[in-house]
Design a protein around this motif. Structure first.
Motif, PDB file in Angstrom:
ATOM      1  N   ALA A  10      14.218  -2.939  11.707  1.00 47.72           N
ATOM      2  CA  ALA A  10      12.946  -3.405  12.264  1.00 47.72           C
ATOM      3  C   ALA A  10      12.013  -2.218  12.515  1.00 47.72           C
ATOM      4  O   ALA A  10      12.471  -1.098  12.745  1.00 47.72           O
ATOM      5  CB  ALA A  10      13.199  -4.162  13.568  1.00 47.72           C
ATOM      6  N   PRO A  11      10.696  -2.470  12.486  1.00 45.76           N
ATOM      7  CA  PRO A  11       9.757  -1.366  12.650  1.00 45.76           C
ATOM      8  C   PRO A  11       9.789  -0.716  14.034  1.00 45.76           C
ATOM      9  O   PRO A  11       9.443   0.455  14.167  1.00 45.76           O
ATOM     10  CB  PRO A  11       8.395  -1.999  12.376  1.00 45.76           C
ATOM     11  N   TYR A  12      10.169  -1.457  15.034  1.00 44.87           N
ATOM     12  CA  TYR A  12      10.175  -0.910  16.392  1.00 44.87           C
ATOM     13  C   TYR A  12      11.529  -1.191  17.036  1.00 44.87           C
ATOM     14  O   TYR A  12      12.201  -2.142  16.699  1.00 44.87           O
ATOM     15  CB  TYR A  12       9.037  -1.514  17.221  1.00 44.87           C
ATOM     16  N   GLY A  13      11.929  -0.338  17.951  1.00 47.33           N
ATOM     17  CA  GLY A  13      13.224  -0.466  18.610  1.00 47.33           C
ATOM     18  C   GLY A  13      14.118   0.718  18.297  1.00 47.33           C
ATOM     19  O   GLY A  13      14.887   1.156  19.136  1.00 47.33           O
ATOM     20  N   GLU A  15      14.102   4.463  15.523  1.00 52.00           N
ATOM     21  CA  GLU A  15      13.198   5.348  14.780  1.00 52.00           C
ATOM     22  C   GLU A  15      13.512   5.374  13.290  1.00 52.00           C
ATOM     23  O   GLU A  15      12.969   6.194  12.556  1.00 52.00           O
ATOM     24  CB  GLU A  15      13.265   6.766  15.354  1.00 52.00           C
ATOM     25  N   LYS A  16      14.370   4.473  12.818  1.00 49.39           N
ATOM     26  CA  LYS A  16      14.785   4.514  11.413  1.00 49.39           C
ATOM     27  C   LYS A  16      13.625   4.256  10.455  1.00 49.39           C
ATOM     28  O   LYS A  16      13.442   4.997   9.489  1.00 49.39           O
ATOM     29  CB  LYS A  16      15.920   3.532  11.171  1.00 49.39           C
ATOM     30  N   ALA A  17      12.841   3.223  10.699  1.00 48.23           N
ATOM     31  CA  ALA A  17      11.693   2.932   9.820  1.00 48.23           C
ATOM     32  C   ALA A  17      10.666   4.053   9.920  1.00 48.23           C
ATOM     33  O   ALA A  17      10.101   4.486   8.909  1.00 48.23           O
ATOM     34  CB  ALA A  17      11.069   1.589  10.194  1.00 48.23           C
ATOM     35  N   TYR A  18      10.431   4.530  11.118  1.00 43.65           N
ATOM     36  CA  TYR A  18       9.486   5.631  11.342  1.00 43.65           C
ATOM     37  C   TYR A  18       9.910   6.868  10.555  1.00 43.65           C
ATOM     38  O   TYR A  18       9.108   7.474   9.847  1.00 43.65           O
ATOM     39  CB  TYR A  18       9.394   5.930  12.838  1.00 43.65           C
ATOM     40  N   ALA A  48       5.391  -4.388   7.120  1.00 44.81           N
ATOM     41  CA  ALA A  48       4.209  -4.645   6.303  1.00 44.81           C
ATOM     42  C   ALA A  48       3.266  -5.683   6.907  1.00 44.81           C
ATOM     43  O   ALA A  48       2.278  -6.042   6.284  1.00 44.81           O
ATOM     44  CB  ALA A  48       4.647  -5.078   4.910  1.00 44.81           C
ATOM     45  N   ILE A  49       3.543  -6.152   8.101  1.00 40.91           N
ATOM     46  CA  ILE A  49       2.665  -7.136   8.740  1.00 40.91           C
ATOM     47  C   ILE A  49       1.373  -6.463   9.176  1.00 40.91           C
ATOM     48  O   ILE A  49       1.397  -5.399   9.795  1.00 40.91           O
ATOM     49  CB  ILE A  49       3.371  -7.797   9.948  1.00 40.91           C
ATOM     50  N   ALA A  50       0.251  -7.101   8.852  1.00 41.91           N
ATOM     51  CA  ALA A  50      -1.067  -6.555   9.209  1.00 41.91           C
ATOM     52  C   ALA A  50      -1.361  -6.780  10.692  1.00 41.91           C
ATOM     53  O   ALA A  50      -0.842  -7.714  11.315  1.00 41.91           O
ATOM     54  CB  ALA A  50      -2.140  -7.222   8.364  1.00 41.91           C
ATOM     55  N   ASN A  51      -2.185  -5.910  11.245  1.00 38.48           N
ATOM     56  CA  ASN A  51      -2.671  -6.011  12.638  1.00 38.48           C
ATOM     57  C   ASN A  51      -1.539  -6.028  13.659  1.00 38.48           C
ATOM     58  O   ASN A  51      -1.508  -6.860  14.562  1.00 38.48           O
ATOM     59  CB  ASN A  51      -3.566  -7.239  12.814  1.00 38.48           C
ATOM     60  N   GLN A  52      -0.614  -5.101  13.516  1.00 39.94           N
ATOM     61  CA  GLN A  52       0.522  -5.024  14.433  1.00 39.94           C
ATOM     62  C   GLN A  52       0.088  -4.548  15.814  1.00 39.94           C
ATOM     63  O   GLN A  52      -0.826  -3.748  15.944  1.00 39.94           O
ATOM     64  CB  GLN A  52       1.555  -4.034  13.898  1.00 39.94           C
ATOM     65  N   ILE A  61       3.608   1.678  12.737  1.00 39.82           N
ATOM     66  CA  ILE A  61       4.285   1.656  11.445  1.00 39.82           C
ATOM     67  C   ILE A  61       3.344   1.144  10.354  1.00 39.82           C
ATOM     68  O   ILE A  61       3.388   1.615   9.216  1.00 39.82           O
ATOM     69  CB  ILE A  61       5.573   0.806  11.513  1.00 39.82           C
ATOM     70  N   GLU A  62       2.481   0.213  10.694  1.00 42.46           N
ATOM     71  CA  GLU A  62       1.519  -0.308   9.714  1.00 42.46           C
ATOM     72  C   GLU A  62       0.641   0.823   9.169  1.00 42.46           C
ATOM     73  O   GLU A  62       0.436   0.936   7.958  1.00 42.46           O
ATOM     74  CB  GLU A  62       0.642  -1.371  10.365  1.00 42.46           C
ATOM     75  N   ARG A  63       0.137   1.685  10.052  1.00 44.69           N
ATOM     76  CA  ARG A  63      -0.701   2.808   9.614  1.00 44.69           C
ATOM     77  C   ARG A  63       0.094   3.780   8.746  1.00 44.69           C
ATOM     78  O   ARG A  63      -0.427   4.312   7.769  1.00 44.69           O
ATOM     79  CB  ARG A  63      -1.276   3.544  10.819  1.00 44.69           C
ATOM     80  N   MET A  64       1.349   4.007   9.109  1.00 46.57           N
ATOM     81  CA  MET A  64       2.177   4.925   8.322  1.00 46.57           C
ATOM     82  C   MET A  64       2.436   4.364   6.924  1.00 46.57           C
ATOM     83  O   MET A  64       2.431   5.101   5.941  1.00 46.57           O
ATOM     84  CB  MET A  64       3.491   5.198   9.039  1.00 46.57           C
ATOM     85  N   LEU A  65       2.640   3.057   6.828  1.00 45.17           N
ATOM     86  CA  LEU A  65       2.870   2.425   5.534  1.00 45.17           C
ATOM     87  C   LEU A  65       1.600   2.484   4.682  1.00 45.17           C
ATOM     88  O   LEU A  65       1.658   2.779   3.490  1.00 45.17           O
ATOM     89  CB  LEU A  65       3.328   0.982   5.733  1.00 45.17           C
ATOM     90  N   LYS A  66       0.444   2.252   5.290  1.00 42.57           N
ATOM     91  CA  LYS A  66      -0.826   2.354   4.568  1.00 42.57           C
ATOM     92  C   LYS A  66      -1.053   3.771   4.058  1.00 42.57           C
ATOM     93  O   LYS A  66      -1.550   3.964   2.940  1.00 42.57           O
ATOM     94  CB  LYS A  66      -1.992   1.921   5.461  1.00 42.57           C
TER      95      LYS A  66
END
Length: 75
Positions: A10-13, A15-18, A48-52, A61-66
């Motif tokens: 998951a994106p939060y919880g 730091e793996k995705a980060y 990848a969900i917009a407006n997190q 995470i949204e900004r990092m993916l962009k």
């Protein structure tokens, strides 16, 4: 060179995705000829969900993916 980064958390919880996106962005910055692909599995699809709404204490995470996409990473 081609690099595939699998994100399965998951994106939060945690730091793996980060950390995975940090790696992808640094590769895009330091090695522009490297083809970076990011595969979002299971809970990581939420990256990848917009407006997190970013929880306190976490990076967006949204900004990092962009950013990774602007550096030509494929998701």
């Amino acid at each position: 060179m081609k690099i595939l980064i699998l994100i399965n958390d998951a994106p939060y919880g945690t730091e793996k995705a980060y950390n995975a996106l940090r790696l992808a962005n640094q590769l895009g910055k330091d090695h522009p000829t490297v083809e970076v692909r990011i595969f979002l599995m299971a809970d990581a699809a939420n990256c990848a969900i917009a407006n997190q709404t970013t929880p306190n204490g976490y990076y967006n995470i949204e900004r990092m993916l962009k950013l990774a996409i602007t550096k030509k990473a494929k998701v």
